[in-house]
Write a protein that holds these residues in place. Structure first.
Motif, short mmCIF file in Angstrom:
data_model
loop_
_atom_site.label_atom_id
_atom_site.label_comp_id
_atom_site.label_asym_id
_atom_site.label_seq_id
_atom_site.Cartn_x
_atom_site.Cartn_y
_atom_site.Cartn_z
N GLU A 31 45.05 41.37 -63.15
CA GLU A 31 45.29 42.08 -64.40
C GLU A 31 44.69 43.46 -64.32
OE1 GLU A 31 43.37 39.89 -67.48
OE2 GLU A 31 41.37 40.08 -66.61
N GLY A 32 45.01 44.31 -65.30
CA GLY A 32 44.42 45.63 -65.35
C GLY A 32 43.07 45.59 -66.04
N THR B 271 44.39 51.47 -70.49
CA THR B 271 44.56 50.33 -69.62
C THR B 271 44.99 50.80 -68.24
OG1 THR B 271 45.17 48.89 -71.45
CG2 THR B 271 45.77 48.15 -69.24
N VAL B 272 44.21 50.47 -67.23
CA VAL B 272 44.49 50.88 -65.86
C VAL B 272 45.43 49.88 -65.21
CG1 VAL B 272 43.48 51.24 -63.57
CG2 VAL B 272 42.31 52.11 -65.61
N LEU B 273 46.55 50.38 -64.67
CA LEU B 273 47.56 49.53 -64.04
C LEU B 273 47.60 49.70 -62.53
CD1 LEU B 273 50.46 50.25 -66.56
CD2 LEU B 273 48.84 48.35 -66.60
N GLY B 274 47.06 50.80 -62.03
CA GLY B 274 47.05 51.05 -60.59
C GLY B 274 45.92 51.98 -60.23
N LEU C 166 47.30 47.26 -57.49
CA LEU C 166 48.27 47.23 -58.58
C LEU C 166 48.03 46.03 -59.48
CD1 LEU C 166 51.53 47.95 -56.52
CD2 LEU C 166 50.10 49.63 -57.73
N ASP C 167 48.21 46.22 -60.77
CA ASP C 167 48.10 45.13 -61.74
C ASP C 167 49.34 44.24 -61.61
OD1 ASP C 167 48.05 43.47 -63.94
OD2 ASP C 167 48.01 45.08 -65.44
N ALA C 168 49.13 43.02 -61.08
CA ALA C 168 50.27 42.13 -60.84
C ALA C 168 50.94 41.70 -62.14
CB ALA C 168 49.81 40.90 -60.06
N SER C 169 50.15 41.48 -63.20
CA SER C 169 50.75 41.05 -64.46
C SER C 169 51.68 42.12 -65.01
CB SER C 169 49.66 40.71 -65.49
OG SER C 169 48.88 41.86 -65.80
N TYR C 170 51.32 43.39 -64.87
CA TYR C 170 52.19 44.48 -65.30
C TYR C 170 53.43 44.56 -64.41
CZ TYR C 170 53.96 49.24 -65.88
OH TYR C 170 54.78 50.33 -66.08
#
Length: 212
Positions: free
Chosen positions: A69-70, A77-80, A115-119
């Motif tokens: 997750e981020g 919210t950080v996604l990468g 990378l945020d896998a959920s995103y």
């Protein structure tokens, strides 16, 4: 953010492993499929989204990692996140971290993109492409004292972490005009987007690292 259905398998875009569909999953897993896709699609001439701005990354030692997750930093919210792999710690801590990298990738890479896998399970193809390419842009080529691209003794591009091309306050531009770099951004914004109109910078952990 509303969740979209995962990308269809036939889209060609890499999708996180099935275990990331479990909200209780908290593992980090290497993502070699993202590296393979990025090289074929973005980094190699002839790829569907080839970008010559990344020419210095053709032989770069970079790997990708799925995070479950981020996280939130500076209210975003950080996604990468892209980082240069360094170990500023004691011998045992360094040894443990090097072993973890070797277990994941078979070696210690120079750069790591997480990378945020959920995103990535829920975002659109365009959002995924923008996220990956944004992080790749953080790996730049150094310049020598004359401003020319720098190379190693082996003839490979000398790489470094880089910030955004333009960092300026709107008020300064409004009062004093655009600098050369800002003007280049303005000129680029006036042309139709080559791929998609999207902004992923606000979700980049690399961009937020300098925020106290």
């Amino acid at each position: 953010m509303a969740r979209r259905p995962p990308a269809a398998p036939g889209s060609g875009r890499p999708v996180p492993p099935p275990e990331f569909t479990d909200p209780l999953n908290n593992r980090y897993l290497p993502a070699p499929e993202v590296l393979k896709w990025a090289r074929a699609t973005i980094l190699t001439e002839g790829g569907a989204l080839y970008n010559e701005d990344h020419a210095h990354l053709e032989y770069a030692d970079v790997h990708f990692l799925w995070a479950p997750e981020g996280f939130v930093k500076a209210g975003r919210t950080v996604l990468g996140q892209c980082e240069e792999v360094t170990f500023r710690c004691g011998p045992w801590q360094k040894g443990r971290q090097q072993q973890q990298m070797a277990d994941w990738f078979g070696m210690v890479p120079d750069f790591l993109i997480t990378l945020d896998a959920s995103y990535c399970l829920a975002c659109s193809d365009l959002e995924f492409c923008a996220l990956v390419e944004h992080e790749l842009f953080h790996i730049g080529q150094e310049h020598d004292e004359f401003g020319a691209p720098a190379f190693t003794k082996d003839g490979l591009p000398k790489l470094c972490m880089r910030a955004h091309d333009v960092e300026e306050f709107i008020g300064v531009v409004r009062r004093y005009g655009a600098s050369q770099d800002v003007q280049r951004m303005i000129d680029a914004a006036k042309t139709p987007p080559e791929v998609a109109r999207i902004n992923i910078a606000r979700a980049c952990g690399t961009c937020l690292l300098k925020v106290a």
